[in-house]
Enzyme design. Structure first.
Site: not given
Ligand code: T1G
Length: 727
Positions: A122, A142
């Site tokens: 975004e 999301e």
């Molecule tokens: N927020 C907080 N922590 C996050 C995070 C996030 N968005 N994404 C990953 N982590 C943490 C995860 O818990 C882990 O922590 C570490 O980072 C490494 O992640 C306004 C409301 C990017 C593809 O849904 O899909 O934006 O275990 O093990 O395999 O519209 O992380 O080490 O303590 O998964 O390399 C939308 C979520 C949010 C993407 C990387 N975004 N993340 O994968 O590492 S909502 C998502 C992923 C939003 C807006 C809305 C994957 C990754 P720890 P990992 P990875």
């Protein structure tokens, strides 16, 4: 030459300047490891940086980039829990920032590597241009968290990629590649090599061009219709998207909300569309579904951390493997390792069996090619990695051997004795057993510390779950290596203790027991399956039995008949069906009859047979509500799950949830059986189980842990935290 201007919010956001005669470029770098999540501080830091560059006339363009391994992976999901109803407009913090970026009077170029997900995409779309490295990924995932994009993504995306693609990306949540984004107009240029240098050069090239505010864009595509399309065509796009959401994301609210808001983008102004987005974003965020899906998101990462296995535990080298048994499971496991690039020795006892196994592997690969899931080139390369054999000759060269033969203890012990003799010291010896005692299997070797269970789920090349079973002697190195290996195999590895059926199958026993009892007490087979299907299970318990083969459980029950408690009711209908040769899909009939495409057909004859058997057994027949059907089956899971936690067979309730979400078709939007019980309220669950205990006897004796937590007003989730504290 980059000069640091300032850094905001504890270095989370840095502003530097690339000086050039008259065209200085400002670089805003987000540095919030591990995934540059958009926490409130990062948002404020970017806002300050944008303000700074807006005021500086020497700066002709701005590049926004992420430090570390990825661009921005979205809003900080950890913040969601803190959002109180009063701050539901959380996205608002982000929304004004995106308008601020869009309104900057000099081009903002967003440079993307790794993942630009959710709020990250975004923010990128609020920029005037986007460049990316070829292997970058872009997406609005999301919905997989039970929410929708909350910072204008549903309004800006269709203006860039068109309605059909935008609704697909927002409703299904799957990422697209940078190449596809370039074709769609979401990305303006791919950068090979140094992304920052490429982005700075790009920003200088376009510095004099007119600024394009995404929210005002709606260009024509190849001189045909505009990106936001025309109502008639849009109507069929949205209708198809809703139909797909109802089947592929059955029971979920967020995909339908996402479709509604992207549709609004084609009818309302940008501002009005964002208001509707905010409203539905808030409704989704405070739903039980979203809480459950966020639990599943973090749960999948938490199960990888084993409290008593330190992060720095040495990992054993695993570069090649051998699989003993080329049947359904052995063949699937060989495909899993080959797909991950491992050379695999695949051994069978005789040539015909080996030929059958290889033929099944080739057939499975071809159907994946036909469905466009894999390319022929990928398949050809993988088949090269699978080396069939009838001997143990080269087993001394492999780092890990996995036994996947028939579920018989004697045969397994014979094979482990053989593996102990032929495999090199330090090799891992694993069994794919789904029920048998790992310690007894290990006792057939001189190195029980090297023995572990690696329980794959059928079809092994599809199912994501890998139950890793620690024996009492399994070394920490072997456990840590298998947990790490599961990631390389694109599996979700969950560590469990050694007992009959481990965690998944042990809990599935009472679940299917209750389903059979309900049929014996008067419920029709179809009504039991429908109740659980409507609850969200991928498939009803009767149809699941037919898929797995009713004879599998029948043989195990016969082997353990001597352990059954006298006077305790046991289901009989399935055994009777097996005695009639009705094993399920594999024999064309089980609880259902099956057509040539293995589609289930209700068979009134079976309902009648069961009625007869039940009356003969003196079981009163009654009408049974779907509510009772769900409670009996799901609470049976929960009660057994609580026993498993008491015994430490599962370390945390979240382990059980992740097992059921990835191996047993439990609906992710309910978070797993233990999370679901917390959502219902353990006091209510305990009360209902106590009633079943009264009505149906000792099989329903409430687990002491459940009783304690219910009486103390606690949850299984709290237990996770307690155990994390205790660890
Ligand atoms: N927020 C907080 N922590 C996050 C995070 C996030 N968005 N994404 C990953 N982590 C943490 C995860 O818990 C882990 O922590 C570490 O980072 C490494 O992640 C306004 C409301 C990017 C593809 O849904 O899909 O934006 O275990 O093990 O395999 O519209 O992380 O080490 O303590 O998964 O390399 C939308 C979520 C949010 C993407 C990387 N975004 N993340 O994968 O590492 S909502 C998502 C992923 C939003 C807006 C809305 C994957 C990754 P720890 P990992 P990875």
């Amino acid at each position: 030459m980059l000069e640091r201007e300032f850094s905001a919010m504890d270095d989370l956001v840095q502003l530097t300047r690339d000086k050039d005669k008259d065209k200085d470029v400002a670089i805003i770098t987000i540095n919030n490891p591990p995934v540059n999540a958009l926490s409130p501080s990062v948002v404020q830091g970017i806002a300050r940086a944008i303000e700074q560059v807006s005021k500086d006339d020497a700066i002709k363009a701005v590049v926004l980039i992420g430090a570390g391994r990825t661009f921005i992976a979205g809003a900080d999901i950890k913040e969601f829990g803190k959002i109180t109803s009063g701050k539901a407009q959380r996205g608002a913090g982000l929304l004004p920032l995106l308008l601020q970026i869009e309104d900057v009077r000099k081009p903002v170029v967003v440079a993307i590597h790794g993942s630009a997900f959710g709020g990250g995409l975004e923010l990128a779309m609020a920029g005037h241009y986007r460049v990316a490295v070829p292997n970058a990924q872009l997406g609005q995932p999301e919905v997989k968290l039970g929410i929708i994009p909350g910072a204008g993504g549903t309004q800006r995306l269709p203006r860039l990629v068109g309605v059909a693609k935008a609704v697909e990306m927002c409703a299904e949540g799957n990422p697209i590649t940078a190449q596809e984004a370039l074709k769609l107009g979401l990305v303006d240029q791919l950068i090979e090599g140094d992304l920052l240098a490429g982005a700075i050069a790009f920003s200088r090239d376009i510095a004099a061009k007119p600024l394009r505010k995404t929210r005002e864009r709606n260009e024509r595509v190849r001189n045909e219709k505009e990106k936001l399309g025309v109502p008639e065509q849009n109507a069929s796009i949205f209708a198809a998207a809703r139909e797909k959401a109802h089947t592929k994301q059955r029971g979920m609210m967020s995909p339908l909300a996402a479709i509604d808001v992207v549709e609004a983008a084609t009818r309302l102004s940008f501002e009005e569309g964002c208001q509707l987005e905010q409203k539905l974003f808030g409704e989704c965020l405070f739903s039980d579904q979203s809480k459950a899906l966020i639990h599943a998101f973090f749960g999948e990462r938490e199960v990888a951390k084993i409290p008593d296995i330190p992060k720095e535990t040495a990992l054993l080298p695993v570069d090649s493997v051998a699989v003993v048994g080329a049947g359904t499971m052995g063949g699937g496991i060989a495909m899993v390792f080959a797909n991950a690039g491992f050379p695999v020795l695949l051994k069978e006892a005789d040539q015909p069996a080996l030929d059958r196994g290889l033929a099944t592997i080739q057939k499975n690969y071809q159907s994946s090619v036909k469905r466009g899931r894999l390319t022929q080139q990928f398949v050809d390369e993988r088949l090269q990695l699978i080396k069939p054999t009838l001997s143990y000759n080269d087993f001394d060269k492999v780092d890990m051997a996995i036994e996947a033969v028939f579920e018989g203890m004697a045969l397994k012990k014979e094979i482990f004795g053989q593996l102990d003799r032929v495999c090199r010291p330090g090799a891992i010896l694993a069994s794919n057993t789904s029920t048998l005692d790992i310690d007894e299997i290990a006792s057939a070797t001189s190195r029980p510390d090297a023995v572990i269970g690696t329980h794959f789920f059928s079809p092994a090349n599809i199912m994501r779950l890998l139950e890793i079973v620690r024996g009492k002697a399994s070394s920490k190195e072997v456990i840590a290596t298998c947990m790490q290996l599961s990631k390389k195999l694109a599996k979700v590895g969950v560590l469990v203790g050694n007992c009959r059926g481990f965690v998944g199958n042990r809990m599935f026993g009472p679940y299917r027991r209750e389903a059979q009892f309900l049929v014996e007490e008067g419920a029709s087979i179809e009504s039991v399956d429908k109740a659980l299907f409507d609850f969200g299970m991928a498939m009803g318990p009767m149809a699941t039995g037919d898929l797995a083969g009713l004879d599998v459980g029948w043989r195990i029950r016969k082997e353990y008949r001597h352990l059954e408690k006298r006077g305790v009711r046991q289901p009989f209908a399935e055994d009777r069906l097996c005695e009639l040769g009705r094993y399920g899909q594999k024999t064309g009939a089980g609880w259902y009859k099956y057509d040539e495409n293995r589609r289930p057909i209700p068979d009134p004859e079976v309902n009648e047979m069961v009625r007869g058997w039940a009356r003969a057994a003196g079981i009163a027949q009654r009408n049974i509500s779907s509510e009772e059907i769900v409670e009996r089956c799901i609470y049976a899971l929960v009660n057994e799950g609580a026993r498993i936690l008491e015994e430490g067979i599962a370390g945390r309730a979240v382990d059980i949830d992740i097992i059921y979400l990835n191996g047993y078709g439990f609906p992710a939007y309910r978070g797993g059986p233990m999370w679901y019980a917390d959502t219902v309220g353990l006091d209510k669950v305990y009360r209902r189980i106590s009633e079943f205990h009264q009505q149906h006897g000792e099989l329903w004796e409430p687990a002491p842990l459940l009783k304690r937590l219910a009486e103390e007003g606690k949850t299984f989730a709290a237990l996770n935290r307690e155990s994390a504290v205790m660890a």
